[in-house]
Write a protein that holds these residues in place. Sequence first.
Motif, short mmCIF file in Angstrom:
data_model
loop_
_atom_site.label_atom_id
_atom_site.label_comp_id
_atom_site.label_asym_id
_atom_site.label_seq_id
_atom_site.Cartn_x
_atom_site.Cartn_y
_atom_site.Cartn_z
N LEU A 70 6.90 24.20 5.53
CA LEU A 70 6.07 24.45 6.71
C LEU A 70 6.86 24.93 7.84
O LEU A 70 6.52 25.79 8.74
N GLU A 71 7.82 23.94 8.04
CA GLU A 71 8.68 23.93 9.34
C GLU A 71 9.51 25.12 9.30
O GLU A 71 9.88 25.47 10.41
N GLN A 72 9.82 25.87 8.13
CA GLN A 72 10.65 27.15 8.11
C GLN A 72 9.72 28.54 8.23
O GLN A 72 10.14 29.55 7.69
N GLY A 73 8.29 28.10 8.39
CA GLY A 73 7.60 29.21 8.74
C GLY A 73 6.78 29.58 7.40
O GLY A 73 6.06 30.83 7.42
N PHE A 78 8.65 32.22 -2.29
CA PHE A 78 10.01 31.55 -2.41
C PHE A 78 9.72 30.80 -3.94
O PHE A 78 9.26 30.81 -4.54
N THR A 79 11.14 30.32 -3.81
CA THR A 79 11.69 29.83 -5.15
C THR A 79 11.42 28.17 -5.23
O THR A 79 11.99 27.57 -4.20
N LEU A 80 10.70 27.53 -5.99
CA LEU A 80 10.82 26.09 -6.22
C LEU A 80 11.40 25.84 -7.59
O LEU A 80 10.80 25.94 -8.50
N ALA A 81 12.70 25.28 -7.26
CA ALA A 81 13.39 25.10 -8.47
C ALA A 81 13.64 23.52 -8.62
O ALA A 81 14.06 22.81 -7.63
N GLY A 103 -1.33 27.24 0.79
CA GLY A 103 -0.71 28.09 0.63
C GLY A 103 0.81 27.92 -0.21
O GLY A 103 1.47 28.69 -0.59
N PHE A 104 1.07 26.79 -0.30
CA PHE A 104 2.33 26.18 -0.75
C PHE A 104 2.52 26.76 -2.35
O PHE A 104 3.49 27.27 -2.76
N ALA A 226 21.56 32.14 3.38
CA ALA A 226 21.27 33.49 3.42
C ALA A 226 19.78 33.90 3.68
O ALA A 226 19.40 34.62 4.17
N ARG A 227 18.86 32.93 2.79
CA ARG A 227 17.46 33.09 2.82
C ARG A 227 16.47 32.00 3.32
O ARG A 227 15.31 32.19 3.48
N GLY A 228 17.11 31.02 3.69
CA GLY A 228 16.49 29.70 3.94
C GLY A 228 15.97 28.93 2.76
O GLY A 228 16.24 29.21 1.59
N GLY A 229 15.47 27.87 3.14
CA GLY A 229 15.07 26.82 2.13
C GLY A 229 15.74 25.63 2.36
O GLY A 229 16.19 25.00 3.61
#
Length: 353
Positions: A70-73, A78-81, A103-104, A226-229
């Motif tokens: 959420l804090e990263q918009g 996204f990948t949840l790994a 939404g997650f 590079a992509r956030g996370g």
Amino acid sequence: MTLKDHILARIAAEGPMRLDDYMSTCLLHPTLGYYTSQTPFGQSGDFVTAPEISQMFGELIGLALAQAWLEQGAPNPFTLAELGPGRGTLMADLLRAARQVPGFLDAAEVILIEASPALQSVQQETLNPHPVRWLDSIADLPEQPLFLIANEFFDALPIRQFQRAGPNWRERNIGTEGGTLTMGLGPAQPCPGLSFRLDDTKDGDLIETCPAAGPIAEQIASRIAARGGAALIVDYGDWRSLGDTLQAVQNHESVDPLSSPGLADLTAHVDFEALAMAASGCAYSRVTAQGVFLERLGITQRAQQLARALSGSALENHIAAHRRLTHPAEMGNLFKVMALFPKGGTPPPGLDP
């Protein structure tokens, strides 16, 4: 032929075996290795990990990662790994808790880094009906924001051990004596990669390195940069390696690491400083005791909430599980947590920059 026979024959033919080679052989031999031939997890296995102790662990990890998302918009997709997901228990608890965050789950592509087909089938059963994808390597992850958990993953990576000898180092290796595996020391020689440890060690001190850990941390960091996370790394260890931490566990008991090749789990403490230095593309959090981290995330309130529906032995087990995860004399201080996150950002909840 047992794995011990195989190792004795190799040493007879090729000479002393490096410790990381021994660990790799013990854990990953295609037919006789521990992870390919044993059932390591849970009460019936050799050890119990935090997610198997209580659902609270995975739930709080899930909510911490969802808050970081959420804090990263709230990026979508996204990948949840998860690295080394065991029986899938942590991911199952994580997904259940994260369902509360709108939404997650819709945005998440769940990927498990798991090479064992046997464990993949167990994970599929645990996580059914949630869609999951399996990959062999972090390098194969999609190019999108990455939110990752590694719980007791790095401790199983093979290590090397070096004993200080003046300005040089002697590497510990595995030899044989009368049909028994023994630890020995190689010749003293300079190790340029260890010169920074000459400042904080003395003659006879032992340090450990983990050749595989750095590249993995670097790959995670480069994706997040590079992509956030964010990545949460939970394991036993400390900021910097010192001393012999190699250990073997069989039937929930400590055994000699050389006594039962392929039949016992082999691990070593994690050097969090080495991970942080390898993840130079990212920011990293302060290394925090697991008990402190979980308390900051509200584990006591969650424990009290769950306790209302329990009584008798179920309540006693629940109280014991909370203590085991958080108390300094149990897992609370031994296990540490560190996050990787984008430079200029904030770490996930429960951790300080």
